[in-house]
Design a protein around this motif. Structure first.
Motif, PDB file in Angstrom:
ATOM      1  N   PHE A  65      44.052  51.863  34.718  1.00  0.00           N
ATOM      2  CA  PHE A  65      43.997  50.607  35.564  1.00  0.00           C
ATOM      3  C   PHE A  65      45.695  50.336  35.239  1.00  0.00           C
ATOM      4  CE2 PHE A  65      42.055  46.780  36.383  1.00  0.00           C
ATOM      5  CZ  PHE A  65      41.808  47.095  38.407  1.00  0.00           C
ATOM      6  N   HIS A 137      45.370  43.232  39.303  1.00  0.00           N
ATOM      7  CA  HIS A 137      44.336  44.262  39.099  1.00  0.00           C
ATOM      8  C   HIS A 137      43.818  43.267  38.378  1.00  0.00           C
ATOM      9  CE1 HIS A 137      45.809  48.593  41.147  1.00  0.00           C
ATOM     10  NE2 HIS A 137      44.980  47.671  41.287  1.00  0.00           N
ATOM     11  N   CYS A 141      37.913  43.519  35.710  1.00  0.00           N
ATOM     12  CA  CYS A 141      36.857  43.747  37.248  1.00  0.00           C
ATOM     13  C   CYS A 141      36.002  44.321  37.032  1.00  0.00           C
ATOM     14  CB  CYS A 141      38.117  44.187  38.514  1.00  0.00           C
ATOM     15  SG  CYS A 141      37.123  44.958  39.902  1.00  0.00           S
ATOM     16  N   ARG A 210      41.198  37.822  47.418  1.00  0.00           N
ATOM     17  CA  ARG A 210      41.181  37.720  46.002  1.00  0.00           C
ATOM     18  C   ARG A 210      42.467  36.950  47.115  1.00  0.00           C
ATOM     19  NH1 ARG A 210      42.044  35.350  41.524  1.00  0.00           N
ATOM     20  NH2 ARG A 210      42.619  36.211  39.746  1.00  0.00           N
ATOM     21  N   HIS A 239      38.435  33.903  45.440  1.00  0.00           N
ATOM     22  CA  HIS A 239      38.595  34.088  43.789  1.00  0.00           C
ATOM     23  C   HIS A 239      39.003  33.414  42.807  1.00  0.00           C
ATOM     24  CE1 HIS A 239      37.692  37.709  40.622  1.00  0.00           C
ATOM     25  NE2 HIS A 239      38.224  36.255  40.114  1.00  0.00           N
TER      26      HIS A 239
HETATM   27  S1  SF4 Z   1      38.270  40.963  41.068  1.00  0.00           S
HETATM   28 FE1  SF4 Z   1      39.177  41.502  42.892  1.00  0.00          FE
HETATM   29  S2  SF4 Z   1      41.778  41.961  43.539  1.00  0.00           S
HETATM   30 FE2  SF4 Z   1      40.351  41.521  40.712  1.00  0.00          FE
HETATM   31  S3  SF4 Z   1      40.533  43.692  40.953  1.00  0.00           S
HETATM   32 FE3  SF4 Z   1      38.804  43.186  40.985  1.00  0.00          FE
HETATM   33  S4  SF4 Z   1      38.286  43.836  43.315  1.00  0.00           S
HETATM   34 FE4  SF4 Z   1      40.499  44.070  43.134  1.00  0.00          FE
END
Ligand code: SF4
Length: 350
Positions: A65, A137, A141, A210, A239
Protein backbone atom coordinates in the motif's frame (compact mmCIF):
# COMPACT_ATOMS: atom_id res chain seq x y z
CA UNK A 1 -1.45 17.05 19.11
CA UNK A 2 -0.70 20.78 19.17
CA UNK A 3 -3.88 21.63 17.32
CA UNK A 4 -3.94 25.23 18.54
CA UNK A 5 -0.71 26.07 16.72
CA UNK A 6 -2.36 25.84 13.30
CA UNK A 7 -3.78 29.07 11.83
CA UNK A 8 -7.46 29.19 10.98
CA UNK A 9 -8.17 29.46 7.23
CA UNK A 10 -8.64 33.06 6.27
CA UNK A 11 -12.06 34.11 5.03
CA UNK A 12 -10.45 36.80 2.85
CA UNK A 13 -8.73 34.04 0.91
CA UNK A 14 -12.10 32.43 0.27
CA UNK A 15 -13.33 35.77 -1.04
CA UNK A 16 -10.24 35.92 -3.25
CA UNK A 17 -11.01 32.47 -4.59
CA UNK A 18 -14.54 33.56 -5.46
CA UNK A 19 -13.14 36.61 -7.23
CA UNK A 20 -10.83 34.41 -9.28
CA UNK A 21 -13.82 32.32 -10.35
CA UNK A 22 -15.66 35.47 -11.44
CA UNK A 23 -12.66 36.51 -13.49
CA UNK A 24 -12.80 33.06 -15.09
CA UNK A 25 -9.11 32.37 -14.67
CA UNK A 26 -8.16 28.80 -15.65
CA UNK A 27 -8.79 26.22 -12.94
CA UNK A 28 -5.96 24.01 -11.77
CA UNK A 29 -6.25 20.57 -13.38
CA UNK A 30 -6.87 18.17 -10.48
CA UNK A 31 -5.79 15.20 -12.58
CA UNK A 32 -2.39 16.78 -13.18
CA UNK A 33 -2.11 17.56 -9.46
CA UNK A 34 -2.93 13.93 -8.67
CA UNK A 35 -0.36 12.65 -11.16
CA UNK A 36 2.16 14.94 -9.47
CA UNK A 37 1.38 13.63 -5.95
CA UNK A 38 4.33 12.54 -3.80
CA UNK A 39 5.01 8.81 -4.00
CA UNK A 40 8.61 8.65 -2.83
CA UNK A 41 9.35 8.75 0.93
CA UNK A 42 12.75 10.30 0.25
CA UNK A 43 11.13 13.17 -1.63
CA UNK A 44 8.63 13.60 1.18
CA UNK A 45 11.52 13.77 3.66
CA UNK A 46 13.17 16.50 1.57
CA UNK A 47 9.95 18.52 1.33
CA UNK A 48 9.45 18.28 5.10
CA UNK A 49 13.11 19.01 5.88
CA UNK A 50 13.54 15.69 7.63
CA UNK A 51 16.81 13.74 7.59
CA UNK A 52 17.33 11.41 4.61
CA UNK A 53 16.02 7.93 5.50
CA UNK A 54 13.80 9.30 8.29
CA UNK A 55 10.65 8.22 6.46
CA UNK A 56 11.55 4.55 6.03
CA UNK A 57 11.44 4.00 2.28
CA UNK A 58 11.89 0.28 2.90
CA UNK A 59 9.14 -0.20 5.44
CA UNK A 60 7.18 -3.34 4.57
CA UNK A 61 3.79 -1.58 4.43
CA UNK A 62 5.09 0.56 1.58
CA UNK A 63 5.12 -2.41 -0.80
CA UNK A 64 1.50 -3.45 -0.48
CA UNK A 65 0.00 0.00 0.00
CA UNK A 66 2.47 2.58 -1.25
CA UNK A 67 2.84 6.19 -0.18
CA UNK A 68 0.53 8.55 -2.04
CA UNK A 69 -0.06 12.11 -0.90
CA UNK A 70 -0.90 15.27 -2.89
CA UNK A 71 1.55 18.15 -2.57
CA UNK A 72 -1.12 20.53 -1.29
CA UNK A 73 -1.70 18.18 1.66
CA UNK A 74 2.06 17.95 2.28
CA UNK A 75 2.16 21.76 2.41
CA UNK A 76 -0.13 21.63 5.48
CA UNK A 77 2.33 19.45 7.41
CA UNK A 78 4.78 20.95 9.90
CA UNK A 79 8.34 20.86 8.64
CA UNK A 80 10.89 18.91 10.65
CA UNK A 81 8.26 17.08 12.70
CA UNK A 82 8.08 13.31 12.33
CA UNK A 83 5.07 13.28 14.65
CA UNK A 84 3.04 15.70 12.55
CA UNK A 85 -0.57 14.44 12.68
CA UNK A 86 -1.06 14.73 8.92
CA UNK A 87 2.21 12.96 8.16
CA UNK A 88 1.30 10.12 10.55
CA UNK A 89 -1.86 9.44 8.52
CA UNK A 90 0.00 8.82 5.26
CA UNK A 91 3.45 7.54 6.17
CA UNK A 92 4.20 3.80 5.75
CA UNK A 93 6.04 2.56 8.83
CA UNK A 94 7.42 -0.72 10.13
CA UNK A 95 4.56 -0.76 12.68
CA UNK A 96 2.32 -1.94 9.84
CA UNK A 97 4.13 -5.28 9.78
CA UNK A 98 2.97 -6.15 13.30
CA UNK A 99 0.62 -9.14 13.45
CA UNK A 100 -1.96 -8.25 16.08
CA UNK A 101 -4.77 -10.63 17.10
CA UNK A 102 -8.16 -9.27 16.08
CA UNK A 103 -6.76 -7.28 13.14
CA UNK A 104 -7.34 -8.83 9.71
CA UNK A 105 -7.78 -8.09 6.01
CA UNK A 106 -11.55 -7.55 6.00
CA UNK A 107 -12.61 -6.00 9.32
CA UNK A 108 -16.12 -4.98 8.26
CA UNK A 109 -16.92 -7.97 6.05
CA UNK A 110 -16.94 -5.96 2.83
CA UNK A 111 -14.89 -8.21 0.59
CA UNK A 112 -18.05 -10.08 -0.34
CA UNK A 113 -18.86 -6.92 -2.29
CA UNK A 114 -15.95 -7.63 -4.57
CA UNK A 115 -17.71 -10.77 -5.68
CA UNK A 116 -21.17 -9.26 -6.00
CA UNK A 117 -20.60 -6.59 -8.62
CA UNK A 118 -19.57 -4.09 -5.95
CA UNK A 119 -23.09 -3.60 -4.76
CA UNK A 120 -24.08 -3.77 -1.12
CA UNK A 121 -27.63 -3.38 0.08
CA UNK A 122 -28.71 -1.94 3.40
CA UNK A 123 -32.10 -0.91 4.65
CA UNK A 124 -33.38 1.41 1.90
CA UNK A 125 -29.87 2.10 0.64
CA UNK A 126 -27.48 0.61 -1.88
CA UNK A 127 -23.71 1.02 -1.62
CA UNK A 128 -21.75 1.05 -4.86
CA UNK A 129 -17.99 0.56 -4.90
CA UNK A 130 -17.20 2.74 -7.88
CA UNK A 131 -13.41 2.64 -8.13
CA UNK A 132 -10.34 1.51 -6.25
CA UNK A 133 -8.50 4.78 -6.79
CA UNK A 134 -7.94 7.34 -4.03
CA UNK A 135 -6.32 10.79 -3.89
CA UNK A 136 -4.28 9.72 -0.85
CA UNK A 137 -3.37 6.45 0.83
CA UNK A 138 -4.52 6.60 4.44
CA UNK A 139 -2.55 4.07 6.45
CA UNK A 140 -5.50 3.24 8.72
CA UNK A 141 -7.99 2.61 5.90
CA UNK A 142 -10.13 -0.50 6.24
CA UNK A 143 -10.12 -0.83 2.45
CA UNK A 144 -6.33 -1.05 2.20
CA UNK A 145 -6.70 -4.81 1.68
CA UNK A 146 -9.83 -4.63 -0.50
CA UNK A 147 -9.46 -6.69 -3.70
CA UNK A 148 -10.52 -3.92 -6.05
CA UNK A 149 -9.18 -5.78 -9.06
CA UNK A 150 -12.00 -8.30 -8.63
CA UNK A 151 -14.79 -5.77 -8.53
CA UNK A 152 -16.74 -5.56 -11.73
CA UNK A 153 -19.18 -2.66 -11.47
CA UNK A 154 -16.95 -0.04 -13.08
CA UNK A 155 -15.62 -2.38 -15.74
CA UNK A 156 -19.14 -3.14 -16.87
CA UNK A 157 -19.98 0.56 -16.83
CA UNK A 158 -22.07 -0.06 -13.71
CA UNK A 159 -24.82 -1.64 -15.79
CA UNK A 160 -25.27 -4.79 -13.66
CA UNK A 161 -25.26 -2.72 -10.48
CA UNK A 162 -27.81 -0.24 -11.85
CA UNK A 163 -29.98 -3.11 -13.08
CA UNK A 164 -29.82 -4.69 -9.64
CA UNK A 165 -30.80 -1.41 -7.95
CA UNK A 166 -33.70 -1.02 -10.37
CA UNK A 167 -34.97 -4.37 -9.10
CA UNK A 168 -34.97 -3.10 -5.50
CA UNK A 169 -37.81 -0.57 -5.32
CA UNK A 170 -37.22 0.04 -1.60
CA UNK A 171 -33.79 1.56 -2.32
CA UNK A 172 -34.21 5.32 -1.90
CA UNK A 173 -30.56 6.27 -1.60
CA UNK A 174 -27.48 5.23 -3.56
CA UNK A 175 -24.15 5.67 -1.80
CA UNK A 176 -21.05 6.03 -3.96
CA UNK A 177 -17.96 4.82 -2.21
CA UNK A 178 -14.56 3.49 -3.22
CA UNK A 179 -11.73 4.08 -3.14
CA UNK A 180 -12.94 7.57 -3.74
CA UNK A 181 -15.78 8.09 -6.24
CA UNK A 182 -14.44 11.54 -7.17
CA UNK A 183 -11.44 9.73 -8.67
CA UNK A 184 -13.79 9.27 -11.64
CA UNK A 185 -13.58 12.21 -13.98
CA UNK A 186 -16.67 14.34 -14.45
CA UNK A 187 -17.66 12.61 -17.67
CA UNK A 188 -17.67 9.09 -16.15
CA UNK A 189 -19.18 10.29 -12.91
CA UNK A 190 -21.84 12.16 -14.88
CA UNK A 191 -22.80 8.98 -16.75
CA UNK A 192 -23.10 7.07 -13.49
CA UNK A 193 -25.15 9.81 -11.81
CA UNK A 194 -27.44 10.01 -14.85
CA UNK A 195 -27.94 6.24 -14.66
CA UNK A 196 -28.90 6.50 -10.99
CA UNK A 197 -31.16 9.50 -11.61
CA UNK A 198 -33.00 7.45 -14.24
CA UNK A 199 -34.13 5.04 -11.52
CA UNK A 200 -37.46 6.55 -10.47
CA UNK A 201 -37.47 5.15 -6.93
CA UNK A 202 -34.06 6.60 -6.02
CA UNK A 203 -34.29 9.97 -4.35
CA UNK A 204 -30.86 10.63 -2.84
CA UNK A 205 -27.27 10.34 -4.00
CA UNK A 206 -24.59 10.22 -1.33
CA UNK A 207 -20.89 10.62 -2.07
CA UNK A 208 -18.19 9.64 0.40
CA UNK A 209 -15.00 11.43 -0.55
CA UNK A 210 -11.69 12.62 0.86
CA UNK A 211 -10.95 14.73 -2.25
CA UNK A 212 -12.38 18.06 -0.97
CA UNK A 213 -9.93 17.81 1.94
CA UNK A 214 -6.76 16.36 0.43
CA UNK A 215 -7.09 17.64 -3.16
CA UNK A 216 -9.77 20.36 -3.03
CA UNK A 217 -9.08 21.39 -6.63
CA UNK A 218 -11.21 18.34 -7.53
CA UNK A 219 -14.28 20.43 -6.71
CA UNK A 220 -14.12 22.09 -10.11
CA UNK A 221 -16.82 23.76 -12.17
CA UNK A 222 -17.67 20.54 -13.96
CA UNK A 223 -18.35 18.76 -10.68
CA UNK A 224 -20.36 21.65 -9.29
CA UNK A 225 -22.43 21.78 -12.49
CA UNK A 226 -22.98 18.02 -12.36
CA UNK A 227 -24.28 18.15 -8.78
CA UNK A 228 -26.36 21.23 -9.52
CA UNK A 229 -28.06 19.66 -12.52
CA UNK A 230 -29.10 16.24 -11.20
CA UNK A 231 -32.66 15.76 -10.01
CA UNK A 232 -31.29 13.75 -7.07
CA UNK A 233 -30.91 15.19 -3.61
CA UNK A 234 -27.20 15.09 -2.86
CA UNK A 235 -25.36 14.45 0.37
CA UNK A 236 -21.58 14.82 0.37
CA UNK A 237 -19.64 13.27 3.25
CA UNK A 238 -16.05 14.51 3.39
CA UNK A 239 -13.31 13.05 5.56
CA UNK A 240 -11.06 15.22 7.73
CA UNK A 241 -9.40 13.96 10.89
CA UNK A 242 -7.41 16.94 12.15
CA UNK A 243 -7.97 20.71 12.09
CA UNK A 244 -4.67 21.29 10.26
CA UNK A 245 -6.17 19.52 7.23
CA UNK A 246 -8.60 22.40 6.79
CA UNK A 247 -6.90 25.32 5.13
CA UNK A 248 -8.26 28.07 2.89
CA UNK A 249 -8.33 25.79 -0.17
CA UNK A 250 -10.57 23.31 1.66
CA UNK A 251 -12.80 26.14 2.86
CA UNK A 252 -13.10 27.37 -0.74
CA UNK A 253 -14.01 23.87 -1.98
CA UNK A 254 -16.68 23.63 0.72
CA UNK A 255 -18.01 27.03 -0.34
CA UNK A 256 -18.38 25.68 -3.90
CA UNK A 257 -20.10 22.51 -2.71
CA UNK A 258 -22.54 24.09 -0.27
CA UNK A 259 -24.96 25.60 -2.80
CA UNK A 260 -25.26 22.33 -4.76
CA UNK A 261 -25.64 19.84 -1.91
CA UNK A 262 -28.53 19.16 0.43
CA UNK A 263 -26.13 18.26 3.24
CA UNK A 264 -22.37 18.61 3.67
CA UNK A 265 -21.10 16.35 6.46
CA UNK A 266 -17.76 15.19 7.79
CA UNK A 267 -16.67 11.83 9.09
CA UNK A 268 -13.43 11.34 10.99
CA UNK A 269 -11.62 8.29 12.24
CA UNK A 270 -10.37 8.43 15.82
CA UNK A 271 -6.64 7.84 15.50
CA UNK A 272 -4.04 7.49 18.23
CA UNK A 273 -1.41 10.20 17.93
CA UNK A 274 -3.51 12.17 15.42
CA UNK A 275 -6.77 13.37 16.95
CA UNK A 276 -7.25 11.48 20.22
CA UNK A 277 -7.53 14.54 22.45
CA UNK A 278 -10.38 16.86 23.27
CA UNK A 279 -8.72 20.06 22.12
CA UNK A 280 -7.98 18.66 18.65
CA UNK A 281 -11.55 17.40 18.24
CA UNK A 282 -12.92 20.71 19.49
CA UNK A 283 -10.86 22.68 16.99
CA UNK A 284 -11.69 20.25 14.19
CA UNK A 285 -15.41 20.72 14.82
CA UNK A 286 -15.07 24.50 14.90
CA UNK A 287 -13.12 24.61 11.67
CA UNK A 288 -15.57 22.32 9.93
CA UNK A 289 -18.43 24.51 11.09
CA UNK A 290 -16.56 27.57 9.78
CA UNK A 291 -16.69 25.89 6.36
CA UNK A 292 -20.36 24.98 6.68
CA UNK A 293 -19.58 21.28 7.26
CA UNK A 294 -21.32 19.36 10.05
CA UNK A 295 -19.01 17.10 12.12
CA UNK A 296 -21.22 14.06 11.81
CA UNK A 297 -19.38 10.82 12.56
CA UNK A 298 -16.34 9.89 14.61
CA UNK A 299 -15.47 6.30 13.72
CA UNK A 300 -13.64 3.89 15.93
CA UNK A 301 -10.82 2.35 13.93
CA UNK A 302 -11.79 -0.61 11.77
CA UNK A 303 -9.45 -3.39 12.82
CA UNK A 304 -7.62 -3.81 9.52
CA UNK A 305 -4.24 -5.55 9.51
CA UNK A 306 -1.41 -3.02 9.66
CA UNK A 307 -3.33 -0.32 11.49
CA UNK A 308 -3.26 -1.55 15.11
CA UNK A 309 -0.95 1.28 16.19
CA UNK A 310 -3.74 3.77 15.42
CA UNK A 311 -6.31 2.15 17.70
CA UNK A 312 -7.90 4.06 20.58
CA UNK A 313 -9.64 1.79 23.10
CA UNK A 314 -13.42 2.04 23.09
CA UNK A 315 -13.65 3.15 26.73
CA UNK A 316 -11.10 5.92 26.07
CA UNK A 317 -13.07 7.03 23.00
CA UNK A 318 -16.29 7.19 25.02
CA UNK A 319 -14.57 9.28 27.72
CA UNK A 320 -13.13 11.57 25.05
CA UNK A 321 -16.51 12.22 23.49
CA UNK A 322 -18.06 12.81 26.92
CA UNK A 323 -15.33 15.37 27.68
CA UNK A 324 -15.95 17.01 24.30
CA UNK A 325 -19.67 17.19 25.04
CA UNK A 326 -18.91 19.23 28.15
CA UNK A 327 -16.84 21.71 26.12
CA UNK A 328 -18.84 22.42 22.97
CA UNK A 329 -22.44 22.74 21.81
CA UNK A 330 -24.17 19.49 20.86
CA UNK A 331 -23.97 20.15 17.12
CA UNK A 332 -20.17 20.02 17.35
CA UNK A 333 -20.17 16.58 18.98
CA UNK A 334 -19.91 13.87 16.30
CA UNK A 335 -21.65 10.52 16.77
CA UNK A 336 -19.14 7.94 17.95
CA UNK A 337 -19.72 4.83 15.85
CA UNK A 338 -18.24 1.51 14.92
CA UNK A 339 -18.78 -0.66 11.84
CA UNK A 340 -19.45 -4.30 12.58
CA UNK A 341 -19.27 -7.02 9.96
CA UNK A 342 -22.72 -8.12 8.86
CA UNK A 343 -24.64 -5.26 10.52
CA UNK A 344 -26.90 -3.15 8.35
CA UNK A 345 -25.81 0.20 9.74
CA UNK A 346 -23.14 1.72 11.93
CA UNK A 347 -23.39 0.91 15.62
CA UNK A 348 -23.56 3.90 17.96
CA UNK A 349 -21.01 3.70 20.73
CA UNK A 350 -21.75 6.99 22.55
S1 SF4 B 1 -9.80 6.56 3.80
FE1 SF4 B 1 -10.75 6.99 1.81
S2 SF4 B 1 -9.19 8.17 0.69
FE2 SF4 B 1 -8.15 7.19 2.42
S3 SF4 B 1 -7.34 5.29 1.53
FE3 SF4 B 1 -9.35 4.81 2.45
S4 SF4 B 1 -10.84 4.98 0.79
FE4 SF4 B 1 -8.94 6.01 0.13
Amino acid sequence: MGAASYPFPCRNRIALSATIEKLELPEPDWRALLRDAVRDPEELARLLELPAGALGANDPGADRFPLLVPRGFVARMRKGDLQDPLLRQVLPTSLEAAIVPGFGPDPVGEQALAHAGSLGKYSGRALLITTGACPVHCRYCFRREFPYAEQTAARANWEPALTAIAAMPDVREVILSGGDPLSLDNERLGRLVAGIAALPTVRTLRLHTRFPVVLPERVDRGLVDLLASTRLETVVVVHANHPAEIDDTVAAAAARLKPVTNALLNQSVLLAGVNDDVETLRLLGERLLGCGIVPYYLHLLDRVAGAAHFEVAEHEAVALVEALRRRVPGYLVPKLVRERAGELSKTSVA
